[in-house]
Design a protein around this motif. Structure first.
Motif, PDB file in Angstrom:
ATOM      1  N   LEU A 147       5.349 -10.916  -9.752  1.00 55.11           N
ATOM      2  CA  LEU A 147       4.463 -10.712  -8.329  1.00 55.11           C
ATOM      3  C   LEU A 147       3.985  -9.378  -8.358  1.00 55.11           C
ATOM      4  O   LEU A 147       5.072  -8.535  -8.453  1.00 55.11           O
ATOM      5  CB  LEU A 147       5.401 -11.358  -7.209  1.00 55.11           C
ATOM      6  CG  LEU A 147       4.955 -10.832  -5.717  1.00 55.11           C
ATOM      7  CD1 LEU A 147       3.800 -11.929  -5.421  1.00 55.11           C
ATOM      8  CD2 LEU A 147       5.828 -11.158  -4.867  1.00 55.11           C
ATOM      9  N   GLN A 148       3.115  -9.016  -8.318  1.00 52.71           N
ATOM     10  CA  GLN A 148       2.430  -7.595  -8.476  1.00 52.71           C
ATOM     11  C   GLN A 148       2.140  -7.015  -7.155  1.00 52.71           C
ATOM     12  O   GLN A 148       1.437  -7.625  -6.362  1.00 52.71           O
ATOM     13  CB  GLN A 148       1.306  -7.374  -9.353  1.00 52.71           C
ATOM     14  CG  GLN A 148       0.736  -5.991  -9.602  1.00 52.71           C
ATOM     15  CD  GLN A 148      -0.304  -5.616 -10.249  1.00 52.71           C
ATOM     16  OE1 GLN A 148      -0.767  -6.811 -11.032  1.00 52.71           O
ATOM     17  NE2 GLN A 148      -0.832  -4.578 -10.345  1.00 52.71           N
ATOM     18  N   LEU A 149       2.861  -5.912  -6.791  1.00 51.53           N
ATOM     19  CA  LEU A 149       2.723  -4.984  -5.708  1.00 51.53           C
ATOM     20  C   LEU A 149       1.431  -4.441  -5.768  1.00 51.53           C
ATOM     21  O   LEU A 149       1.351  -3.140  -6.798  1.00 51.53           O
ATOM     22  CB  LEU A 149       3.844  -4.058  -5.308  1.00 51.53           C
ATOM     23  CG  LEU A 149       3.603  -3.428  -4.222  1.00 51.53           C
ATOM     24  CD1 LEU A 149       3.402  -4.032  -2.856  1.00 51.53           C
ATOM     25  CD2 LEU A 149       4.927  -2.561  -3.683  1.00 51.53           C
ATOM     26  N   GLN A 150       0.323  -4.700  -5.279  1.00 50.22           N
ATOM     27  CA  GLN A 150      -1.014  -4.105  -5.413  1.00 50.22           C
ATOM     28  C   GLN A 150      -1.238  -2.736  -4.738  1.00 50.22           C
ATOM     29  O   GLN A 150      -1.695  -1.784  -5.622  1.00 50.22           O
ATOM     30  CB  GLN A 150      -2.256  -4.966  -5.242  1.00 50.22           C
ATOM     31  CG  GLN A 150      -3.659  -4.736  -5.592  1.00 50.22           C
ATOM     32  CD  GLN A 150      -3.791  -4.769  -7.018  1.00 50.22           C
ATOM     33  OE1 GLN A 150      -3.191  -5.553  -7.822  1.00 50.22           O
ATOM     34  NE2 GLN A 150      -4.926  -4.271  -7.516  1.00 50.22           N
ATOM     35  N   ILE A 151      -0.782  -2.828  -3.470  1.00 47.05           N
ATOM     36  CA  ILE A 151      -1.034  -1.635  -2.694  1.00 47.05           C
ATOM     37  C   ILE A 151       0.226  -1.585  -1.787  1.00 47.05           C
ATOM     38  O   ILE A 151       0.580  -2.716  -1.160  1.00 47.05           O
ATOM     39  CB  ILE A 151      -2.534  -1.835  -1.936  1.00 47.05           C
ATOM     40  CG1 ILE A 151      -3.515  -1.495  -2.968  1.00 47.05           C
ATOM     41  CG2 ILE A 151      -2.422  -0.467  -1.006  1.00 47.05           C
ATOM     42  CD1 ILE A 151      -4.835  -2.305  -2.202  1.00 47.05           C
ATOM     43  N   LEU A 152       0.478  -0.439  -1.452  1.00 43.05           N
ATOM     44  CA  LEU A 152       1.696  -0.143  -0.542  1.00 43.05           C
ATOM     45  C   LEU A 152       1.107   1.216  -0.001  1.00 43.05           C
ATOM     46  O   LEU A 152       1.192   2.387  -0.469  1.00 43.05           O
ATOM     47  CB  LEU A 152       3.057   0.181  -1.150  1.00 43.05           C
ATOM     48  CG  LEU A 152       4.245   0.187  -0.185  1.00 43.05           C
ATOM     49  CD1 LEU A 152       4.290  -0.857   0.801  1.00 43.05           C
ATOM     50  CD2 LEU A 152       5.696   0.376  -0.963  1.00 43.05           C
ATOM     51  N   ALA A 153       1.067   1.292   1.353  1.00 39.74           N
ATOM     52  CA  ALA A 153       0.153   2.387   1.965  1.00 39.74           C
ATOM     53  C   ALA A 153       1.212   2.396   3.523  1.00 39.74           C
ATOM     54  O   ALA A 153       1.221   1.503   4.306  1.00 39.74           O
ATOM     55  CB  ALA A 153      -1.094   2.510   2.193  1.00 39.74           C
ATOM     56  N   TRP A 170      10.551  -6.978   1.133  1.00 42.20           N
ATOM     57  CA  TRP A 170      10.138  -8.333   1.508  1.00 42.20           C
ATOM     58  C   TRP A 170       9.605  -8.799   0.223  1.00 42.20           C
ATOM     59  O   TRP A 170      10.034  -9.941  -0.065  1.00 42.20           O
ATOM     60  CB  TRP A 170       9.123  -8.210   2.466  1.00 42.20           C
ATOM     61  CG  TRP A 170       8.540  -9.648   2.714  1.00 42.20           C
ATOM     62  CD1 TRP A 170       9.018 -10.736   3.820  1.00 42.20           C
ATOM     63  CD2 TRP A 170       7.297 -10.229   2.016  1.00 42.20           C
ATOM     64  NE1 TRP A 170       8.299 -11.664   3.733  1.00 42.20           N
ATOM     65  CE2 TRP A 170       7.212 -11.650   2.726  1.00 42.20           C
ATOM     66  CE3 TRP A 170       6.770 -10.029   0.927  1.00 42.20           C
ATOM     67  CZ2 TRP A 170       6.530 -12.661   2.247  1.00 42.20           C
ATOM     68  CZ3 TRP A 170       5.678 -10.886   0.464  1.00 42.20           C
ATOM     69  CH2 TRP A 170       5.380 -12.020   1.138  1.00 42.20           C
ATOM     70  N   GLY A 171       8.681  -8.331  -0.621  1.00 39.95           N
ATOM     71  CA  GLY A 171       8.375  -9.009  -1.830  1.00 39.95           C
ATOM     72  C   GLY A 171       9.499  -9.104  -2.885  1.00 39.95           C
ATOM     73  O   GLY A 171       9.276 -10.004  -3.439  1.00 39.95           O
ATOM     74  N   MET A 172      10.295  -8.105  -2.880  1.00 34.92           N
ATOM     75  CA  MET A 172      11.327  -8.363  -3.787  1.00 34.92           C
ATOM     76  C   MET A 172      12.127  -9.490  -3.443  1.00 34.92           C
ATOM     77  O   MET A 172      12.768 -10.311  -4.453  1.00 34.92           O
ATOM     78  CB  MET A 172      12.353  -7.152  -3.925  1.00 34.92           C
ATOM     79  CG  MET A 172      11.767  -5.897  -4.330  1.00 34.92           C
ATOM     80  SD  MET A 172      12.407  -4.189  -4.000  1.00 34.92           S
ATOM     81  CE  MET A 172      14.016  -4.424  -4.944  1.00 34.92           C
ATOM     82  N   ALA A 173      12.352  -9.790  -2.255  1.00 36.69           N
ATOM     83  CA  ALA A 173      13.350 -11.141  -1.725  1.00 36.69           C
ATOM     84  C   ALA A 173      12.386 -12.198  -2.170  1.00 36.69           C
ATOM     85  O   ALA A 173      13.164 -13.232  -2.510  1.00 36.69           O
ATOM     86  CB  ALA A 173      13.575 -10.839  -0.237  1.00 36.69           C
ATOM     87  N   VAL A 181       9.491 -11.607 -11.425  1.00 33.60           N
ATOM     88  CA  VAL A 181      10.202 -10.259 -11.497  1.00 33.60           C
ATOM     89  C   VAL A 181       8.575  -9.523 -10.775  1.00 33.60           C
ATOM     90  O   VAL A 181       7.747  -9.884 -10.561  1.00 33.60           O
ATOM     91  CB  VAL A 181       9.364  -9.672 -12.846  1.00 33.60           C
ATOM     92  CG1 VAL A 181       9.584  -8.145 -13.236  1.00 33.60           C
ATOM     93  CG2 VAL A 181      10.454 -10.648 -13.988  1.00 33.60           C
ATOM     94  N   VAL A 182       9.222  -8.392 -10.049  1.00 35.81           N
ATOM     95  CA  VAL A 182       8.234  -7.681  -9.363  1.00 35.81           C
ATOM     96  C   VAL A 182       7.701  -6.446 -10.149  1.00 35.81           C
ATOM     97  O   VAL A 182       8.465  -5.854 -10.690  1.00 35.81           O
ATOM     98  CB  VAL A 182       8.981  -6.883  -7.846  1.00 35.81           C
ATOM     99  CG1 VAL A 182       7.807  -6.323  -7.000  1.00 35.81           C
ATOM    100  CG2 VAL A 182       9.600  -8.137  -7.253  1.00 35.81           C
ATOM    101  N   THR A 183       6.269  -6.275 -10.095  1.00 40.28           N
ATOM    102  CA  THR A 183       5.572  -5.410 -10.922  1.00 40.28           C
ATOM    103  C   THR A 183       4.724  -4.515  -9.922  1.00 40.28           C
ATOM    104  O   THR A 183       4.354  -4.959  -9.167  1.00 40.28           O
ATOM    105  CB  THR A 183       4.607  -5.999 -12.177  1.00 40.28           C
ATOM    106  OG1 THR A 183       3.834  -6.873 -11.218  1.00 40.28           O
ATOM    107  CG2 THR A 183       5.609  -6.742 -12.860  1.00 40.28           C
ATOM    108  N   VAL A 184       4.589  -3.449 -10.456  1.00 41.62           N
ATOM    109  CA  VAL A 184       3.640  -2.338  -9.869  1.00 41.62           C
ATOM    110  C   VAL A 184       3.249  -1.053 -10.706  1.00 41.62           C
ATOM    111  O   VAL A 184       3.687  -0.844 -11.503  1.00 41.62           O
ATOM    112  CB  VAL A 184       4.505  -1.755  -8.539  1.00 41.62           C
ATOM    113  CG1 VAL A 184       5.730  -0.846  -9.041  1.00 41.62           C
ATOM    114  CG2 VAL A 184       3.520  -1.083  -7.724  1.00 41.62           C
ATOM    115  N   PHE A 185       2.081  -0.997 -10.525  1.00 44.93           N
ATOM    116  CA  PHE A 185       1.480   0.513 -11.021  1.00 44.93           C
ATOM    117  C   PHE A 185       1.671   1.661  -9.939  1.00 44.93           C
ATOM    118  O   PHE A 185       1.220   1.587  -8.963  1.00 44.93           O
ATOM    119  CB  PHE A 185      -0.096   0.428 -11.372  1.00 44.93           C
ATOM    120  CG  PHE A 185      -0.252  -0.517 -12.634  1.00 44.93           C
ATOM    121  CD1 PHE A 185       0.293  -0.148 -13.838  1.00 44.93           C
ATOM    122  CD2 PHE A 185      -0.739  -1.731 -12.252  1.00 44.93           C
ATOM    123  CE1 PHE A 185      -0.039  -0.701 -14.962  1.00 44.93           C
ATOM    124  CE2 PHE A 185      -1.139  -2.517 -13.375  1.00 44.93           C
ATOM    125  CZ  PHE A 185      -0.748  -2.405 -14.680  1.00 44.93           C
TER     126      PHE A 185
END
Length: 224
Positions: A147-153, A170-173, A181-185
């Motif tokens: 599950l990719q975190l695309q944007i966090l602002a 929230w996404g991690m849960a 797995v949680v992924t992010v750039f």
């Protein structure tokens, strides 16, 4: 205090009626991430273009609930004196669920060549490099299990109050519930938060247009 500010936050899925408020948060938060100035060096001169294309992109996110999950944080502890404890959106998280689909949905193609605020070559390099990096580091490693975190602002007036951390958790849960797995750039600022939450660095992806000195280098990270 920080505890009181944190207790004033609430979290929920975003609705279409939130679009204008979400765009306001994103535009205000842009300076925190170097890649925005790199890709859109004339965004102050052409602020209308920045807002219009940002609005179109978030309309896309809100339209396709199978591919994207948009969460918002609201606060009634306003840092602005003219706002009388009205609940307002102060942070946004966009989760890319495309890897969970088979086949993934097709993205909405925006006419980016018409943007006056952007640097064409840098935008093209960014899009191509990030697509390649996602495949190499996320899709090839985890398949449909990420599950990719695309944007966090977070709006600058509300940073360091726990909104970004809570939206990320929230996404991690959610990912843990489904064995993903949680992924992010990560940006330089975001990298500190993700490390604190237990994310591991996978790779540094440097981008520089030929014949230019300026570059950006998001970091691929994952949480298992």
């Amino acid at each position: 205090g920080a505890g009181a500010a944190a207790s004033a936050l609430t979290f929920r899925p975003a609705q279409f009626s939130d679009l204008e408020a979400i765009v306001g948060v994103i535009v205000a938060a842009m300076p925190s991430d170097p890649q925005w100035d790199w890709r859109f060096p004339r965004r102050r001169e052409y602020a209308d273009d920045t807002r219009a294309f940002t609005s179109a992109k978030y309309h896309e996110f809100l339209s396709d609930k199978d591919a994207w999950h948009v969460m918002v944080a609201e606060s009634d502890d306003s840092a602005r004196p003219h706002v009388c404890r009205a609940r307002m959106i102060v942070a946004v998280a966009v989760w890319d669920q495309a890897a969970m689909q088979c086949p993934p949905s097709e993205p909405l193609l925006l006419p980016s060549h018409k943007r006056r605020d952007g640097h064409r070559r840098r935008m093209e390099l960014w899009a191509a490099t990030m697509a390649k990096a996602r495949k190499q580091y996320f899709d090839d490693s985890f398949g449909a299990r990420h599950l990719q975190l695309q944007i966090l602002a977070t709006h600058p007036d509300y940073q360091r109050r726990g909104a970004g951390t809570a939206l990320c958790k929230w996404g991690m849960a959610f990912a843990q519930k489904w064995g993903m797995v949680v992924t992010v750039f990560a940006s330089p600022m975001g990298k500190k938060l993700y490390r604190r939450l237990g994310f591991q660095t996978m790779a540094r992806i440097e981008m520089r247009v030929p014949d230019e000195m300026e570059s950006v280098a998001p970091v691929a990270m994952s949480y298992e």
